[in-house]
Design a protein around this motif. Sequence first.
Motif, short mmCIF file in Angstrom:
data_model
loop_
_atom_site.label_atom_id
_atom_site.label_comp_id
_atom_site.label_asym_id
_atom_site.label_seq_id
_atom_site.Cartn_x
_atom_site.Cartn_y
_atom_site.Cartn_z
N LEU A 27 0.83 -1.20 0.00
CA LEU A 27 0.00 0.00 0.00
C LEU A 27 0.87 1.26 0.00
N GLN A 28 1.91 1.25 0.82
CA GLN A 28 2.80 2.41 0.85
C GLN A 28 3.52 2.59 -0.48
N GLY A 29 3.92 1.48 -1.07
CA GLY A 29 4.61 1.55 -2.35
C GLY A 29 3.72 2.05 -3.48
N GLU A 30 2.40 1.93 -3.30
CA GLU A 30 1.46 2.38 -4.32
C GLU A 30 0.91 3.77 -4.04
N GLY A 31 1.47 4.42 -2.99
CA GLY A 31 1.13 5.82 -2.77
C GLY A 31 0.21 6.11 -1.61
N MET A 32 -0.11 5.13 -0.78
CA MET A 32 -0.98 5.37 0.39
C MET A 32 -0.10 5.67 1.60
N ALA A 33 -0.37 6.81 2.25
CA ALA A 33 0.36 7.17 3.47
C ALA A 33 -0.24 6.43 4.66
N ILE A 34 0.62 5.85 5.49
CA ILE A 34 0.17 5.12 6.68
C ILE A 34 0.94 5.67 7.87
N ALA A 35 0.30 6.57 8.63
CA ALA A 35 0.97 7.23 9.75
C ALA A 35 1.08 6.32 10.96
N ASP A 36 0.06 5.50 11.17
CA ASP A 36 0.02 4.63 12.36
C ASP A 36 0.10 3.18 11.90
N GLN A 37 1.29 2.63 11.91
CA GLN A 37 1.48 1.27 11.42
C GLN A 37 0.79 0.25 12.31
N ALA A 38 0.76 0.51 13.61
CA ALA A 38 0.09 -0.42 14.52
C ALA A 38 -1.41 -0.49 14.24
N LEU A 39 -2.00 0.67 13.97
CA LEU A 39 -3.43 0.70 13.62
C LEU A 39 -3.67 -0.06 12.32
N ALA A 40 -2.80 0.16 11.34
CA ALA A 40 -2.97 -0.53 10.07
C ALA A 40 -2.85 -2.04 10.24
N GLN A 41 -1.89 -2.48 11.01
CA GLN A 41 -1.74 -3.92 11.26
C GLN A 41 -2.99 -4.49 11.92
N HIS A 42 -3.50 -3.76 12.91
CA HIS A 42 -4.70 -4.22 13.62
C HIS A 42 -5.89 -4.34 12.67
N CYS A 43 -6.10 -3.32 11.84
CA CYS A 43 -7.26 -3.32 10.94
C CYS A 43 -7.13 -4.38 9.85
N LEU A 44 -5.92 -4.54 9.32
CA LEU A 44 -5.72 -5.56 8.29
C LEU A 44 -5.90 -6.96 8.87
N GLN A 45 -5.61 -7.12 10.16
CA GLN A 45 -5.83 -8.41 10.82
C GLN A 45 -7.30 -8.66 11.07
N HIS A 46 -8.02 -7.65 11.55
CA HIS A 46 -9.40 -7.86 12.02
C HIS A 46 -10.48 -7.46 11.01
N ILE A 47 -10.10 -6.75 9.97
CA ILE A 47 -11.07 -6.41 8.91
C ILE A 47 -10.70 -7.15 7.63
N SER A 48 -9.45 -7.12 7.28
CA SER A 48 -8.85 -7.81 6.13
C SER A 48 -8.55 -6.85 5.00
N TYR A 49 -7.48 -7.14 4.32
CA TYR A 49 -7.02 -6.36 3.17
C TYR A 49 -8.09 -6.32 2.08
N TYR A 50 -8.66 -7.48 1.80
CA TYR A 50 -9.61 -7.56 0.68
C TYR A 50 -10.87 -6.75 0.96
N ARG A 51 -11.40 -6.81 2.19
CA ARG A 51 -12.61 -6.04 2.50
C ARG A 51 -12.33 -4.56 2.44
N LEU A 52 -11.20 -4.13 2.97
CA LEU A 52 -10.86 -2.70 2.94
C LEU A 52 -10.59 -2.22 1.52
N SER A 53 -10.18 -3.14 0.64
CA SER A 53 -9.88 -2.73 -0.74
C SER A 53 -11.11 -2.15 -1.44
N ALA A 54 -12.31 -2.55 -1.01
CA ALA A 54 -13.53 -2.00 -1.59
C ALA A 54 -13.67 -0.51 -1.29
#
Length: 312
Positions: A27-54
Amino acid sequence: MSLPPVPANKAPYTKPALTIPQQIARLQGEGMAIADQALAQHCLQHISYYRLSAYWLFFEHPKGHAGPRFKPGTTFEEVLALYEFDRTLRLLVLDAVERIEVAFRGSWAYVLAHKGSGHGYLDWQLYTEPQKYSENVGALNREVSRSKDTFIKHYWFKYAGPPQPPVWMASELMSFGLLSRWYALLKDRADRQAVSAPFTLDEKIFVPMVQHISTVRNICAHHSRLWNRKLKATLKLPKSNPSELANALNRTANDKLYNTLAFLKYLLDQCDPTNSWGQRLITHMGTLAAGRETAMGFPADWKDYKLWGGTK
């Protein structure tokens, strides 16, 4: 069930699974800024990459764009805020649909209960297409056979038949989608009109509206993206009556969610005049970033209409 053959001109799916750190790096390599890596890890774990991609699809450049995938200024936090907005929106929609659905079930059962007996709804002559009627009965039989409800057990224990329960029980067992099909199949316009009468809508508007809301309900029940979704089951819009609804509709965006919400507001006002749902929706829309309501089909002056508490 056998799967269809793979077309000769298509390649097999070979995308690898990514770890959460790899997902963040992509995501960062494609231009998305991620200020809080811990939050991102938590959300990708509990929501999922694919669901958030929508939701981050909204922030992507159109296909064919040369350069980063995401538009300048896109942040993970902004994507997450849009996801949370949609989650609350779905809950608001389900709250309205629940009350409308209960009222519709009651109206359908009441009208059909007066067709000779509690089992009069099973008379095939009430319906337009014998094949679809037979399919509806089969679907009802399957739902009855799966039911663990006490009232069905009591019916089977006490009575010799028919195998299908009386209409007031059947209306509680059917899925909303199945019930909408039973209703739409009624041959006599007067019967369809009698069911829609408590909602003060002509049956020509009410029949497709019920089927449309059933589709939207299923989207919400499966926790799918709703906010800017293109809806295939479009509504039939009243030309002038009821004026409160007709005036507030957006006739240039009938595949967007706004008209659905307007119908929900109008119908809810008929079956629960003291509701505060419209104001809750207005408050929730105020949490959406400016300009994004157009992706939902909202007209710029939507709050000025009487339906939403305005004067137009």
